[in-house]
Design a protein around this motif. Structure first.
Motif, mmCIF file in Angstrom:
data_model
loop_
_atom_site.group_PDB
_atom_site.id
_atom_site.type_symbol
_atom_site.label_atom_id
_atom_site.label_comp_id
_atom_site.label_asym_id
_atom_site.label_seq_id
_atom_site.Cartn_x
_atom_site.Cartn_y
_atom_site.Cartn_z
ATOM 1 N N GLN A 1 3.047 44.073 106.999
ATOM 2 C CA GLN A 1 3.869 43.664 105.863
ATOM 3 C C GLN A 1 3.834 44.786 104.823
ATOM 4 O OE1 GLN A 1 5.699 40.759 106.006
ATOM 5 N NE2 GLN A 1 4.853 40.895 108.085
ATOM 6 N N THR A 2 4.969 45.070 104.199
ATOM 7 C CA THR A 2 5.004 46.238 103.303
ATOM 8 C C THR A 2 5.121 45.864 101.824
ATOM 9 O OG1 THR A 2 7.338 46.402 103.875
ATOM 10 C CG2 THR A 2 5.835 47.910 104.978
ATOM 11 N N THR B 1 9.471 49.505 115.187
ATOM 12 C CA THR B 1 8.229 49.675 115.948
ATOM 13 C C THR B 1 8.081 51.150 116.294
ATOM 14 O OG1 THR B 1 8.401 47.453 116.834
ATOM 15 C CG2 THR B 1 6.950 48.973 118.018
ATOM 16 N N GLU C 1 -3.550 44.122 105.301
ATOM 17 C CA GLU C 1 -2.806 44.662 106.448
ATOM 18 C C GLU C 1 -3.724 45.360 107.455
ATOM 19 O OE1 GLU C 1 0.256 43.539 106.943
ATOM 20 O OE2 GLU C 1 -0.243 42.483 105.088
ATOM 21 N N ALA D 1 13.007 45.666 110.897
ATOM 22 C CA ALA D 1 11.663 46.145 111.268
ATOM 23 C C ALA D 1 11.801 47.332 112.214
ATOM 24 C CB ALA D 1 10.876 45.029 111.940
ATOM 25 N N THR E 1 4.335 47.765 114.168
ATOM 26 C CA THR E 1 5.690 47.490 113.674
ATOM 27 C C THR E 1 5.645 47.462 112.150
ATOM 28 O OG1 THR E 1 6.228 46.218 115.649
ATOM 29 C CG2 THR E 1 7.567 45.778 113.696
ATOM 30 N N ILE E 2 6.630 48.098 111.524
ATOM 31 C CA ILE E 2 6.711 48.136 110.056
ATOM 32 C C ILE E 2 7.808 47.176 109.618
ATOM 33 C CG2 ILE E 2 7.101 49.605 108.022
ATOM 34 C CD1 ILE E 2 4.664 50.503 109.680
ATOM 35 N N ASP E 3 7.416 46.161 108.859
ATOM 36 C CA ASP E 3 8.393 45.209 108.335
ATOM 37 C C ASP E 3 9.142 45.834 107.148
ATOM 38 O OD1 ASP E 3 9.386 42.386 108.239
ATOM 39 O OD2 ASP E 3 8.603 42.579 106.189
ATOM 40 N N THR F 1 2.412 43.482 113.191
ATOM 41 C CA THR F 1 3.504 43.787 112.254
ATOM 42 C C THR F 1 2.939 43.912 110.852
ATOM 43 O OG1 THR F 1 5.119 42.666 113.634
ATOM 44 C CG2 THR F 1 5.715 42.987 111.323
#
Ligand code: S3P
Ligand code: PEP
Length: 434
Positions: free
Chosen positions: A387-388, A12, A359, A10, A409-411, A385
């Protein structure tokens, strides 16, 4: 498979302190690279592609062509592919192809396999097994090819038993994807009788068909398009090998234009001009309606962000790979952002309409989800966070939001490898942090 430079699980984002001012260069277009790989494979002689995209989507295309007996050499540092074309022949009479989650590769190669003499299997990641390909299989069956979805789901894995493709007339539904049409158009010149394709319903993603026609012409073939309803490709044509330079990717550019929009800063993207045939350059028209200033030059586009973004209502059917870019920055606008006519994006890397609604709501944003789009209302964005869903465009779009608001934050950021492996490095460079 990952081509991303060792991403952590992840990331941030750190918001920028003030407006940015950046000169940006971008990787080659996925759409042009994968078309040029196919056209060079079908041509007579050796072609070299320059400034090509090196990413998962082009890697699966290049590797699949090799498995079909078409030599493809690559230089990922010099950004070139060199292809020994086989004049419309497919040397291998058996092959198993893996296309990952690349829609262009799955669709373009399914049509290309019909030119072969033999039995071929094409499969991808689990999500690819949910992405429809039946309209293309039906079209090939109308042309006498034994092409089927192995599971009967209408999705890959696909089995093609081919004895060459003579050509003929085809009826093709237009509302799910333009890639079926592009796939058929590109093999058309290599048939004896040519192809006459009639589109049923309204064709989606029209600018990509323009790219296909332009790329076919660049490799020496002609196509006739009558108002996006009927396409005629004369048979018995030969593609000519050539040196071909790939334009930067216009969808990739959207993240950097959006960055200017949300920071009130300035971004200039080089080597991509307003006359590009890539439909996604028109994302800047949407930003302009939201209050950005856009400078369009023959070989660059500059966006200057305003003090405050306005809301907008927009039909994004023609530029749907930029829906997520717009949706992710939409909560920062002073009025609602309404995105219409993109039902087809429910069949991409993920159901993009539902993923966006989920999201954005996770971040506290007020959203309405429609069958064919979204309305996103001005909202404070809370930390969270994202979810992608293994969708590169979810990661890149929400990263832009994270450059403006705290705590995003990018998972699984490594999913950017599908089309833009060094996205986060280029983002850091644009922010002056490299
Ligand atoms: O032909 C192409 O290169 C593409 C067509 C579009 O797909 P659809 O036609 O399925 O909308 C687009 O979303 C995709 O990223 C690339
Ligand atoms: C939809 C996309 O890709 P494809 O359909 O080629 O997998 C994309 O890149 O956003």
């Amino acid at each position: 498979m990952s081509m991303a430079p060792d991403y952590p699980p992840a990331i941030t984002l750190e918001p920028v302190a003030g407006p940015i001012d950046a000169e940006v260069t971008l990787p080659g277009s996925k759409s042009y690279t994968n078309r040029a790989l196919v056209l060079a494979a079908l041509a007579e002689g050796t072609s070299t592609l320059h400034a090509a995209l090196f990413s998962e989507d082009t890697a699966v295309m290049a590797e699949s062509l090799r498995r079909l007996g078409i030599p493809v050499a690559e230089d990922p540092v010099g950004l070139t592919f060199t292809i020994e074309g086989k004049e419309g022949r497919i040397p291998a009479d058996r092959a198993e192809l893996f296309v990952g989650n690349s829609g262009t590769t799955a669709r373009f190669l399914t049509a290309l396999l019909a030119l072969g003499q033999g039995e071929y299997l094409l499969d991808g990641v689990p999500r690819m097994r949910q992405r429809p390909i039946q309209p293309l299989l039906d079209a090939l069956r109308q042309l006498g090819v034994d092409a089927a979805s192995v599971s009967g789901s209408g999705c890959p894995p696909v089995r093609v038993r081919a004895q060459g493709l003579a050509g003929g007339k085809v009826l093709l539904p237009g509302s799910l994807s333009s890639q079926y049409l592009s796939a058929l158009l590109m093999v058309g010149p290599c048939t004896r009788l040519g192809l006459e394709i009639e589109i049923e319903g309204e064709l989606v993603s029209k600018p990509y068909v323009e790219l296909t026609i332009q790329a076919m012409q660049a490799f020496g073939a002609s196509v006739c398009c009558e108002g996006y309803r009927r396409f005629v490709v004369p048979g018995g044509q030969r593609y000519r090998a050539r040196d071909y330079t790939v334009e930067p990717d216009a969808s990739a550019a959207s993240y950097f234009f959006a960055l200017a929009a949300v920071t009130g800063g300035r971004v200039r993207v080089h080597n991509l001009g307003s006359r590009s045939a890539q439909g996604d350059v028109r994302f800047v028209d949407v930003l302009e309606r939201m209050g950005c200033q856009v400078i369009r030059e023959p070989d660059s586009i500059t966006v200057q962000g305003p003090a405050s973004l306005r809301g907008v209502e927009v039909d994004m059917n023609a530029i749907s790979d930029t829906v997520q870019t717009l949706a992710a920055i939409a909560p920062l606008a002073s009025g609602p952002v309404v995105i219409r006519n993109v039902a087809h994006i429910r069949h991409k890397e993920t159901d993009r309409i539902h993923a966006l609604a989920t999201e954005l709501r996770r971040l506290g944003v007020v959203v309405d989800e429609f069958p064919d789009g979204l309305a996103i209302y001005p909202s404070p964005v809370r930390p969270g966070t994202v979810q992608t869903y293994d969708d590169h465009r979810m990661a890149m779009s929400f990263a832009v939001l994270g450059c403006r608001v705290s705590g995003i934050t990018i998972d699984n950021p490594g999913c950017v490898a599908k089309t833009f492996p060094d996205f986060f490095q280029r983002l850091a460079a644009a922010l002056g942090r490299a």
